[in-house]
Design an enzyme around this catalytic site. Structure first.
Site, PDB file in Angstrom:
ATOM      1  N   HIS A 255     -15.754-115.695  52.118  1.00 42.89           N
ATOM      2  CA  HIS A 255     -15.201-116.510  52.910  1.00 42.89           C
ATOM      3  C   HIS A 255     -13.492-116.952  52.866  1.00 42.89           C
ATOM      4  CE1 HIS A 255     -19.329-118.224  54.225  1.00 42.89           C
ATOM      5  NE2 HIS A 255     -19.202-117.096  54.602  1.00 42.89           N
TER       6      HIS A 255
ATOM      7  N   TYR B  80     -25.508-121.290  46.686  1.00 43.17           N
ATOM      8  CA  TYR B  80     -25.495-120.687  47.809  1.00 43.17           C
ATOM      9  C   TYR B  80     -25.962-121.595  48.883  1.00 43.17           C
ATOM     10  CZ  TYR B  80     -25.845-116.880  51.297  1.00 43.17           C
ATOM     11  OH  TYR B  80     -25.737-116.259  52.450  1.00 43.17           O
TER      12      TYR B  80
ATOM     13  N   HIS C 196     -27.802-110.947  50.799  1.00 39.55           N
ATOM     14  CA  HIS C 196     -26.799-110.786  49.552  1.00 39.55           C
ATOM     15  C   HIS C 196     -27.924-111.049  48.448  1.00 39.55           C
ATOM     16  CE1 HIS C 196     -23.448-110.975  51.954  1.00 39.55           C
ATOM     17  NE2 HIS C 196     -23.604-112.224  52.529  1.00 39.55           N
TER      18      HIS C 196
ATOM     19  N   GLU D  11     -21.854-111.776  61.127  1.00 38.43           N
ATOM     20  CA  GLU D  11     -20.482-112.172  60.458  1.00 38.43           C
ATOM     21  C   GLU D  11     -20.055-110.777  59.707  1.00 38.43           C
ATOM     22  OE1 GLU D  11     -19.186-115.671  57.238  1.00 38.43           O
ATOM     23  OE2 GLU D  11     -21.336-115.492  57.803  1.00 38.43           O
TER      24      GLU D  11
ATOM     25  N   ASP E 160     -29.237-113.914  55.882  1.00 40.24           N
ATOM     26  CA  ASP E 160     -28.592-115.010  54.728  1.00 40.24           C
ATOM     27  C   ASP E 160     -29.478-116.003  53.908  1.00 40.24           C
ATOM     28  OD1 ASP E 160     -26.090-114.156  54.493  1.00 40.24           O
ATOM     29  OD2 ASP E 160     -25.393-115.192  56.273  1.00 40.24           O
TER      30      ASP E 160
ATOM     31  N   ASP F  14     -19.331-109.634  56.696  1.00 43.90           N
ATOM     32  CA  ASP F  14     -19.887-108.976  55.689  1.00 43.90           C
ATOM     33  C   ASP F  14     -21.022-108.263  56.071  1.00 43.90           C
ATOM     34  OD1 ASP F  14     -20.571-111.909  56.364  1.00 43.90           O
ATOM     35  OD2 ASP F  14     -21.755-111.821  54.501  1.00 43.90           O
TER      36      ASP F  14
ATOM     37  N   HIS G  85     -27.093-119.079  58.946  1.00 36.52           N
ATOM     38  CA  HIS G  85     -26.261-120.143  59.330  1.00 36.52           C
ATOM     39  C   HIS G  85     -25.309-120.065  60.228  1.00 36.52           C
ATOM     40  CE1 HIS G  85     -22.422-118.519  57.171  1.00 36.52           C
ATOM     41  NE2 HIS G  85     -23.392-117.682  56.797  1.00 36.52           N
TER      42      HIS G  85
ATOM     43  N   HIS H 244     -27.371-110.640  62.081  1.00 35.26           N
ATOM     44  CA  HIS H 244     -26.466-111.400  61.755  1.00 35.26           C
ATOM     45  C   HIS H 244     -25.129-110.922  61.765  1.00 35.26           C
ATOM     46  CE1 HIS H 244     -23.684-114.810  60.517  1.00 35.26           C
ATOM     47  NE2 HIS H 244     -23.869-114.503  59.578  1.00 35.26           N
TER      48      HIS H 244
END
Length: 396
Positions: A23, A193, A226, A81, A165, A83, A146, A79
């Site tokens: 991030h 996390y 992750h 994002e 996530d 990554d 999130h 999701h």
């Protein structure tokens, strides 16, 4: 290299042992991380999530070794994002017409990132299914776990929840599974996390977990995006999430401080001694915000029933590192925690009042007006700080 999880499902992600920051510079990853992507092969083939953008060419090249890309019928993006979605542009160059299944917000975010209106989006909502042959994918929207676009995907037959996530950790391991790694490390990284990423969304966590549990779906694996795949301790991590989401605290007090000439440090140590005098059962931790990792500090704040924040007064305010920590703490919206401020000063000394106001804005219950000491604390002042710590503990 692909790693087989079941007869139908393979892990095709990337383990990143060298990652130290995530991030941007917001999250420390002392144990590296992984970007988990999954290939489901039934009569139809679905790819669930991709990997981070720096590994896009490697990801696609390795995927080609395991499967004919043109045989991928569907791409599911839980999701978006970067990554998780970062390899999409490289993959779509190879299979440009493959439908991408995501939430409506997911489509907006992918378009906002990559600006490819020609991609074939199929938006889904909770309860929608995708027939792969003998198995089905069932989609469950999970907004704000999130990001607004997040969803879970459940694979029938194999009884796998692809949770993105949720239930993840920034934790590199070649062995993939939860029962093959150091358990203390694993749950420490899982808590870190949650504390640093999911805390503001705890009410959504509770609601969504109960919603999924109420479906009474059989479960063999929980596959996040992750870290490890949960096969032996998935019940424990789900239970832990419910605890963490419930205004979590342990019997701990954490003192977060910065210091210029060690006066505030000496105060912190004396206050900590007073807390231990009052109640030896309380775990007391002192963390210098200029020296300690900020995300590790957040993990300890998350564990704590109360915190004390300290800084000397400089330029009518507090030190830079304390300012940064207070911004993080406010943003995470901790609940059910108490707090007070302390600090040393030379000629103005308004920092304790300022920190008290900031802690109040951050949602902490203020224990008292705080404590400040003029110049370098002598033995008498340190004794006063120790008594202050004792009184603080007795008020909890």
């Amino acid at each position: 290299m692909a790693k087989k999880l079941t007869d139908k499902v393979s892990w095709v992600g990337k383990v990143d042992w060298e990652l130290t920051r995530f991030h941007g510079d917001e999250y420390s990853t002392h144990k590296g991380s992984s970007y988990n992507s999954y290939l489901v092969r039934d009569k139809k083939t679905a790819l669930i999530d991709t990997v981070w953008q720096p590994f896009d060419k490697e990801f696609v090249a390795r995927l080609k070794q395991d499967v004919d890309l043109k045989s991928i019928d569907y791409i599911v993006m839980n999701h978006n994002e970067i990554d998780h979605s970062g390899s999409l542009p490289e993959l779509m160059r190879e299979i440009p017409d493959t439908p991408i299944y995501c939430t409506a917000n997911g489509q907006k975010i992918i378009q906002g990132h990559y600006h490819r209106p020609e991609w074939n989006f199929v938006t889904v909502k909770t309860g929608d299914t995708l027939d792969l042959g003998d198995s089905k994918l069932i989609f469950v929207e999970a907004p704000m776990l999130h990001w607004p676009d997040t969803m879970f995907t459940y694979l029938t037959g194999e009884n796998i929840l692809f949770s993105n996530d949720a239930f993840g950790q920034h934790y590199a391991t070649e062995s993939l599974y939860d029962d093959t790694v150091d358990q203390a490390e694993l749950f420490t990284e899982a808590l870190k996390y949650y504390a640093n990423i999911l805390t503001p969304f705890s009410k959504f966590v509770t609601r969504k977990i109960h919603e999924v549990l109420d479906l009474k779906l059989p479960l063999n694996l929980v596959c996040p995006s992750h870290g490890v795949i949960w096969r032996s301790h998935y019940a424990q991590i789900i239970e832990q999430y419910l605890k963490w989401a419930d205004d979590y605290q342990e019997n701990q007090v954490t003192l977060v401080y910065d210091t210029m000439w060690n006066s505030t440090r000496k105060m912190a140590e004396a206050i900590a001694a007073g807390i231990r005098d009052a109640d030896p059962s309380i775990a007391v931790k002192l963390m210098n915000s200029a020296k300690e990792d900020k995300n590790d500090i957040i993990s300890e704040v998350f564990r704590s029933r109360a915190i004390l924040v300290g800084s000397p007064t400089i330029n009518n305010g507090y030190l830079f590192s304390i300012g940064g920590m207070m911004e993080m703490i406010k943003g995470l919206k901790f609940k059910n925690k108490r707090a007070a401020a302390f600090g040393s000063y030379g000629w103005s000394g308004e920092v304790v009042k300022q920190l008290t106001e900031e802690l109040n804005k951050a949602g902490f219950q203020i224990v008292n007006e705080g404590h400040r000491a003029l110049w370098i604390p002598d033995e008498a002042e340190l004794a006063t700080c120790r008594e202050y710590g004792k009184q603080f503990a007795e008020s909890l």
